[in-house]
Design a protein around this motif. Structure first.
Motif, short mmCIF file in Angstrom:
data_model
loop_
_atom_site.label_atom_id
_atom_site.label_comp_id
_atom_site.label_asym_id
_atom_site.label_seq_id
_atom_site.Cartn_x
_atom_site.Cartn_y
_atom_site.Cartn_z
N PHE A 191 10.41 -48.54 -11.92
CA PHE A 191 11.20 -47.45 -11.34
C PHE A 191 10.36 -46.18 -11.24
CE2 PHE A 191 15.53 -48.32 -10.39
CZ PHE A 191 15.94 -49.38 -11.19
N ILE A 192 9.76 -45.79 -12.36
CA ILE A 192 9.02 -44.54 -12.44
C ILE A 192 7.74 -44.63 -11.61
CG2 ILE A 192 7.92 -42.88 -13.97
CD1 ILE A 192 10.97 -43.15 -14.27
N ALA A 193 7.02 -45.74 -11.75
CA ALA A 193 5.73 -45.88 -11.07
C ALA A 193 5.89 -45.82 -9.56
CB ALA A 193 5.06 -47.18 -11.49
N THR A 194 6.81 -46.60 -9.03
CA THR A 194 6.94 -46.66 -7.57
C THR A 194 7.64 -45.43 -7.01
OG1 THR A 194 8.99 -47.98 -7.76
CG2 THR A 194 6.90 -49.17 -7.52
N LEU A 195 8.46 -44.76 -7.82
CA LEU A 195 9.01 -43.48 -7.37
C LEU A 195 7.90 -42.45 -7.25
CD1 LEU A 195 11.55 -41.89 -6.63
CD2 LEU A 195 11.80 -41.31 -9.06
N GLY A 196 6.96 -42.48 -8.21
CA GLY A 196 5.83 -41.56 -8.16
C GLY A 196 4.90 -41.86 -7.00
N THR A 197 4.54 -43.12 -6.82
CA THR A 197 3.64 -43.47 -5.72
C THR A 197 4.33 -43.23 -4.37
OG1 THR A 197 4.32 -45.80 -5.84
CG2 THR A 197 2.35 -45.15 -7.07
N GLY A 198 5.64 -43.46 -4.32
CA GLY A 198 6.37 -43.19 -3.09
C GLY A 198 6.35 -41.72 -2.74
N SER A 199 6.47 -40.86 -3.74
CA SER A 199 6.40 -39.42 -3.48
C SER A 199 5.03 -39.02 -2.95
CB SER A 199 6.71 -38.64 -4.77
OG SER A 199 8.04 -38.90 -5.19
N ILE A 200 3.99 -39.68 -3.47
CA ILE A 200 2.63 -39.42 -2.97
C ILE A 200 2.52 -39.84 -1.50
CG2 ILE A 200 0.21 -40.08 -3.21
CD1 ILE A 200 0.72 -40.32 -6.23
N LEU A 201 3.12 -40.99 -1.17
CA LEU A 201 3.12 -41.43 0.22
C LEU A 201 3.84 -40.42 1.11
CD1 LEU A 201 3.89 -45.27 0.00
CD2 LEU A 201 1.70 -44.17 0.48
N TYR A 202 4.94 -39.90 0.61
CA TYR A 202 5.69 -38.91 1.40
C TYR A 202 4.85 -37.65 1.63
CZ TYR A 202 9.79 -36.29 2.99
OH TYR A 202 10.67 -35.57 3.74
N ALA A 203 4.07 -37.29 0.61
CA ALA A 203 3.19 -36.13 0.76
C ALA A 203 2.12 -36.41 1.82
CB ALA A 203 2.52 -35.80 -0.58
N PHE A 204 1.56 -37.62 1.82
CA PHE A 204 0.58 -37.98 2.84
C PHE A 204 1.21 -37.96 4.24
CE2 PHE A 204 -2.19 -39.88 -0.47
CZ PHE A 204 -3.41 -39.34 -0.05
N THR A 205 2.45 -38.40 4.32
CA THR A 205 3.15 -38.37 5.62
C THR A 205 3.27 -36.94 6.13
OG1 THR A 205 4.42 -40.34 4.99
CG2 THR A 205 5.26 -39.04 6.83
N GLY A 206 3.66 -36.03 5.25
CA GLY A 206 3.75 -34.63 5.63
C GLY A 206 2.41 -34.04 6.01
N TRP A 207 1.36 -34.45 5.29
CA TRP A 207 0.02 -33.94 5.58
C TRP A 207 -0.47 -34.42 6.95
CZ3 TRP A 207 -4.79 -36.93 5.14
CH2 TRP A 207 -5.93 -36.15 5.38
N ILE A 208 -0.22 -35.69 7.26
CA ILE A 208 -0.67 -36.25 8.54
C ILE A 208 0.06 -35.60 9.71
CG2 ILE A 208 -0.64 -38.36 9.96
CD1 ILE A 208 -1.14 -39.92 7.39
N THR A 209 1.35 -35.40 9.55
CA THR A 209 2.16 -34.89 10.66
C THR A 209 2.30 -33.38 10.67
OG1 THR A 209 4.22 -35.08 9.37
CG2 THR A 209 3.52 -37.02 10.64
N GLY A 210 1.96 -32.73 9.55
CA GLY A 210 2.20 -31.29 9.45
C GLY A 210 3.68 -30.95 9.44
N GLY A 211 4.51 -31.95 9.09
CA GLY A 211 5.96 -31.76 9.07
C GLY A 211 6.60 -31.83 10.43
#
Length: 346
Positions: A127-147
């Protein structure tokens, strides 16, 4: 001993557990067909349901793989969002679309391996591990698209790429055929090959798996890699469907995916996650949502329906797992071992 098992679990109970969910899907379709005879039981509506639910079905099947081993992958929604914007970003940036799709799918599998390593070798709760890695993925998504959304140029996307979703096969949306192929592949993997059987043993009783020499960490990594691979494929398909990169779209698919995976463990093979049960569960959700949508329900009924279905799915999954273990214990003449429901959900 067989007689004792029959007394404890009558055949009628077994049939209800195995075929109750498919019967519910058929009943829902019949009810909505009677209530909405002009719109619901039509080929256009069926095609629409198959098309709209193909991506949730793929994601639910991907979520099912770690559940078999007793773990959860909460990063799948974030991974879906990143995969779909990355696919569009690469294609818009000039990559040939087959190469872009291959890169994204390979990246999804690689990230799944990373998830597995963090959970199995880092000894962090899934639960904790994949929630954390998922949040990192979301950050990468925002970085790639600039929001912002990724919008193709005037020429649009290649026709071959959009046909991955828009084309027909045997008169039905081609995306539905992907679900059929993945379901068959997972059924073969989980039900007929040693890899799947080992995963079931790990999910049922980790200690017993260790005692018989099954490398539980390695198979745990395999499960997350499989989940990541499916997420990558679903992300490519979502990009072909949306044709515009939306950095926040993937999160909406997380809850339905787990409802399908958990509710599916109560059907076909009650008490254990299985591919056929997952597809049946997605069908129940799809028919229900399509029906209430055509009845004119408000927008908030969708999260209400999904949330209630998740609670019911978790309760039924736990009950089915306990009942299966008690039946197995009665047949083997000893007390049941640890519950077969996902360990992180206990």
């Amino acid at each position: 001993m067989t007689a004792n098992r029959s007394r404890r679990w009558p055949r009628g109970h077994h049939l209800i557990g195995t075929y109750g969910l498919p019967a519910l899907a058929a009943l829902l379709f019949l009810v909505f067909s009677v209530v909405l005879p002009d719109t619901f039981p039509t080929l256009d509506n069926i095609s629409s349901i198959l098309s709209n639910q193909s991506i949730p079905a793929l994601l639910a099947l991907g979520a099912t793989i770690p559940v078999v081993t007793g773990k959860f992958d909460l990063s799948i929604g974030y991974g879906l969002g990143l995969a779909h914007v990355l696919t569009l970003q690469l294609i818009v940036g000039g990559w040939p679309w087959p190469l872009a799709c291959l890169a994204v799918i390979t990246g999804g599998a690689a990230f799944g391996v990373l998830n597995g390593l963090v959970v199995e070798y880092g000894r962090i709760d899934s639960f904790i591990a994949t929630l954390g890695t998922g949040s990192i993925l979301y950050a990468f998504t925002g970085w790639i698209t600039g929001g912002a959304r990724i919008v193709p140029g005037p020429g649009g996307l290649p026709a071959g790429f959009t046909d991955l979703y828009d084309s027909k096969f045997l008169g039905l949306p081609v995306s539905a055929s992907y679900v059929v192929v993945l379901t068959a592949a997972l059924w073969l993997l989980l039900e007929r090959l040693p890899l799947g059987r080992y995963m079931y043993v790990i999910g049922s009783n980790t200690r017993a798996a260790e005692l018989v020499g099954i490398p539980i960490r390695r198979y745990g990594v395999y499960a997350f890699a499989g989940s990541g691979l499916v997420v990558g494929c679903a992300g490519v398909l979502l990009a072909a469907q949306q044709q515009i990169g939306n950095p926040s779209v993937g999160i909406d698919y997380l809850l339905p995916a787990f409802v399908g995976a958990l509710l599916g463990s109560t059907a076909i093979r009650p008490g254990r996650a299985n591919a056929l049960g997952t597809v049946v569960a997605v069908a129940v959700l799809a028919i229900g949502l399509a029906g209430i949508g055509q009845l004119g329900a408000d927008f908030w009924t969708v999260p209400l329906f999904n949330g209630a279905a998740l609670l019911v799915a978790v309760g039924l999954a736990g009950y089915s797992a306990r009942r299966r273990l008690r039946a197995d214990a009665a047949g083997n003449g000893h007390a049941p071992a640890d519950a077969a429901a996902p360990r992180d959900a206990r």
